[in-house]
Design a protein around this motif. Structure first.
Motif, PDB file in Angstrom:
ATOM      1  N   SER A   4       0.857  -1.190   0.000  1.00 40.48           N
ATOM      2  CA  SER A   4       0.000   0.000   0.000  1.00 40.48           C
ATOM      3  C   SER A   4       0.893   1.241   0.000  1.00 40.48           C
ATOM      4  N   ARG A   5       0.548   2.184  -0.856  1.00 42.85           N
ATOM      5  CA  ARG A   5       1.348   3.399  -0.978  1.00 42.85           C
ATOM      6  C   ARG A   5       1.077   4.307   0.217  1.00 42.85           C
ATOM      7  N   LYS A   6       2.129   4.857   0.784  1.00 42.44           N
ATOM      8  CA  LYS A   6       1.976   5.763   1.901  1.00 42.44           C
ATOM      9  C   LYS A   6       1.393   7.087   1.417  1.00 42.44           C
ATOM     10  N   PRO A   7       0.473   7.648   2.207  1.00 43.42           N
ATOM     11  CA  PRO A   7      -0.084   8.946   1.806  1.00 43.42           C
ATOM     12  C   PRO A   7       0.991  10.016   1.835  1.00 43.42           C
ATOM     13  N   GLY A   8       0.895  10.936   0.914  1.00 46.39           N
ATOM     14  CA  GLY A   8       1.869  12.014   0.839  1.00 46.39           C
ATOM     15  C   GLY A   8       1.701  12.789  -0.444  1.00 46.39           C
ATOM     16  N   PHE A   9       2.504  13.827  -0.595  1.00 45.14           N
ATOM     17  CA  PHE A   9       2.423  14.659  -1.781  1.00 45.14           C
ATOM     18  C   PHE A   9       3.134  13.966  -2.942  1.00 45.14           C
ATOM     19  N   ARG A  10       2.459  13.958  -4.068  1.00 38.01           N
ATOM     20  CA  ARG A  10       3.091  13.478  -5.287  1.00 38.01           C
ATOM     21  C   ARG A  10       3.621  14.676  -6.079  1.00 38.01           C
ATOM     22  N   ALA A  11       4.325  14.360  -7.130  1.00 41.22           N
ATOM     23  CA  ALA A  11       4.892  15.441  -7.947  1.00 41.22           C
ATOM     24  C   ALA A  11       3.789  16.292  -8.572  1.00 41.22           C
ATOM     25  N   GLU A  12       2.674  15.652  -8.980  1.00 47.55           N
ATOM     26  CA  GLU A  12       1.569  16.397  -9.570  1.00 47.55           C
ATOM     27  C   GLU A  12       0.952  17.348  -8.552  1.00 47.55           C
ATOM     28  N   ASP A  13       0.821  16.887  -7.306  1.00 48.00           N
ATOM     29  CA  ASP A  13       0.255  17.744  -6.265  1.00 48.00           C
ATOM     30  C   ASP A  13       1.163  18.937  -5.987  1.00 48.00           C
ATOM     31  N   MET A  14       2.454  18.696  -5.931  1.00 47.12           N
ATOM     32  CA  MET A  14       3.378  19.797  -5.686  1.00 47.12           C
ATOM     33  C   MET A  14       3.328  20.822  -6.807  1.00 47.12           C
ATOM     34  N   THR A  15       3.249  20.323  -8.050  1.00 49.98           N
ATOM     35  CA  THR A  15       3.154  21.244  -9.181  1.00 49.98           C
ATOM     36  C   THR A  15       1.869  22.052  -9.124  1.00 49.98           C
ATOM     37  N   ARG A  16       0.746  21.388  -8.783  1.00 52.68           N
ATOM     38  CA  ARG A  16      -0.528  22.071  -8.711  1.00 52.68           C
ATOM     39  C   ARG A  16      -0.516  23.163  -7.646  1.00 52.68           C
ATOM     40  N   TRP A  17       0.025  22.856  -6.467  1.00 55.08           N
ATOM     41  CA  TRP A  17       0.080  23.848  -5.400  1.00 55.08           C
ATOM     42  C   TRP A  17       1.058  24.974  -5.736  1.00 55.08           C
ATOM     43  N   ALA A  18       2.131  24.649  -6.430  1.00 57.12           N
ATOM     44  CA  ALA A  18       3.077  25.697  -6.839  1.00 57.12           C
ATOM     45  C   ALA A  18       2.428  26.663  -7.826  1.00 57.12           C
ATOM     46  N   VAL A  19       1.658  26.128  -8.772  1.00 60.11           N
ATOM     47  CA  VAL A  19       0.965  26.985  -9.735  1.00 60.11           C
ATOM     48  C   VAL A  19      -0.066  27.853  -9.030  1.00 60.11           C
ATOM     49  N   LYS A  20      -0.813  27.273  -8.100  1.00 63.08           N
ATOM     50  CA  LYS A  20      -1.803  28.061  -7.354  1.00 63.08           C
ATOM     51  C   LYS A  20      -1.141  29.162  -6.534  1.00 63.08           C
ATOM     52  N   GLY A  21      -0.027  28.824  -5.898  1.00 58.32           N
ATOM     53  CA  GLY A  21       0.681  29.847  -5.144  1.00 58.32           C
ATOM     54  C   GLY A  21       1.206  30.961  -6.025  1.00 58.32           C
ATOM     55  N   TYR A  22       1.718  30.599  -7.195  1.00 58.53           N
ATOM     56  CA  TYR A  22       2.211  31.618  -8.127  1.00 58.53           C
ATOM     57  C   TYR A  22       1.077  32.525  -8.588  1.00 58.53           C
ATOM     58  N   LEU A  23      -0.092  31.952  -8.884  1.00 59.80           N
ATOM     59  CA  LEU A  23      -1.225  32.756  -9.328  1.00 59.80           C
ATOM     60  C   LEU A  23      -1.686  33.712  -8.237  1.00 59.80           C
ATOM     61  N   VAL A  24      -1.688  33.238  -6.987  1.00 61.63           N
ATOM     62  CA  VAL A  24      -2.085  34.112  -5.881  1.00 61.63           C
ATOM     63  C   VAL A  24      -1.119  35.283  -5.764  1.00 61.63           C
ATOM     64  N   ILE A  25       0.185  35.002  -5.824  1.00 65.53           N
ATOM     65  CA  ILE A  25       1.179  36.074  -5.727  1.00 65.53           C
ATOM     66  C   ILE A  25       1.064  37.023  -6.914  1.00 65.53           C
TER      67      ILE A  25
END
Length: 312
Positions: A4-25
């Motif tokens: 079973s895969r451990k829960p955590g951030f994947r690369a897609e999630d990190m990219t998505r949150w980075a894009v959202k943070g950039y848009l907010v800034i």
């Protein structure tokens, strides 16, 4: 047994949150100053500030409408902008038509000469325009400001027209000339309608570039003033929230114009889609009518294949 895969951030999630943070800034950097300026226009203190908010007031709008110097500067800016649009569109369109049709070796050199004002500092353009036209007896003023601004704004318009003309089918002009049309008729009936959307875009760009220009205008305007020069002088002496009130009016007008333009564009697109749908329905009805007529008339029905004759 699969792990079973451990829960955590994947690369897609990190990219998505980075894009959202950039848009907010990005949007915060773009719109927070406008928000503070909007609030300052309704704040009571005599200096432009949004925090602390000491009370709602409309006195700065009242003082703005009573300030004759600002409105005289706005009128001058509008006059200069209209003149620059007329001159820059004419010069830019002429240069674009010349460069797209010129096939000699000097085309690259001519292109560099026509685009060079974009690379020249505005102060140099203003001073050189003032010196040149003063020697010819033309004093500083609104006319000289129009001439000075058009020297580089026309280059922007020319680049827009050249980009549009890259997609133009010159076979249309050749066909019209072969059918007996004159060059003037070809320009007004074929070339100009094709360039109409770019003319509107270039006119808006030229007006905005003229309205906010300072470096070139301050040397060519002479004893007159424009809105940018008036605001600069107010900033050096005593800047009041009247400037914020004027900015709020401009923002509201810009938003209303943008919404109206978008509604007009969507209405034109919907009308075009309705015309296309109506044409398709007409074609389908015509095709079904021909099929029904062929079924009702035996003479129009396809005949069977001829039977081979027996050998004698």
């Amino acid at each position: 047994m699969a792990r079973s895969r451990k829960p955590g951030f994947r690369a897609e999630d990190m990219t998505r949150w980075a894009v959202k943070g950039y848009l907010v800034i990005f949007f915060g950097y773009m719109f927070l100053p406008l928000l503070f300026m909007f609030v300052a226009a309704f704040n009571e203190p005599g200096i432009p500030r949004a925090i602390p908010f000491e009370g709602l007031t409309f006195q700065w709008f009242e003082r703005l409408f009573d300030n004759a110097q600002i409105w005289a500067a706005v009128v001058n800016s509008l006059i200069i902008g209209a003149g620059v649009v007329a001159l820059a569109i004419t010069l830019g369109l002429s240069g674009a038509l010349l460069l797209t049709r010129l096939k000699t070796r000097g085309r690259t050199f001519l292109y560099g000469v026509l685009v060079s004002p974009l690379l020249t500092p505005g102060i140099i353009l203003g001073i050189s325009t003032l010196v040149f036209w003063n020697n010819l007896g033309v004093p500083g003023g609104l006319l000289l400001a129009i001439l000075a601004q058009a020297t580089f704004i026309s280059a922007y318009c020319m680049l827009l027209f050249m980009a549009r003309l890259q997609r133009f089918d010159h076979a249309l002009e050749e066909a019209a000339l072969d059918l007996g049309a004159s060059h003037r008729q070809v320009f007004w009936k074929i070339t100009l309608p094709f360039l109409r959307p770019t003319i509107f875009t270039a006119a808006v760009l030229a007006f905005l570039q003229s309205f906010e220009n300072f470096n070139t205008t301050v040397f060519a305007i002479g004893g007159e003033t424009t809105l940018t020069i008036q605001l600069a002088s107010m900033a050096r002496l005593s800047l009041t929230p009247e400037v914020n009130a004027l900015a709020v009016i401009f923002i509201v007008l810009t938003v209303v114009a943008a919404v109206a333009l978008e509604m007009k564009r969507r209405a034109e697109r919907a009308e075009e889609e309705r015309r296309i749908a109506a044409a398709k329905r007409a074609d389908a009805e015509m095709a079904s009518g021909l099929d029904r007529g062929r079924d009702d008339n035996p003479a129009l029905q396809p005949q069977g294949q001829p039977q081979p004759q027996p050998a004698q």
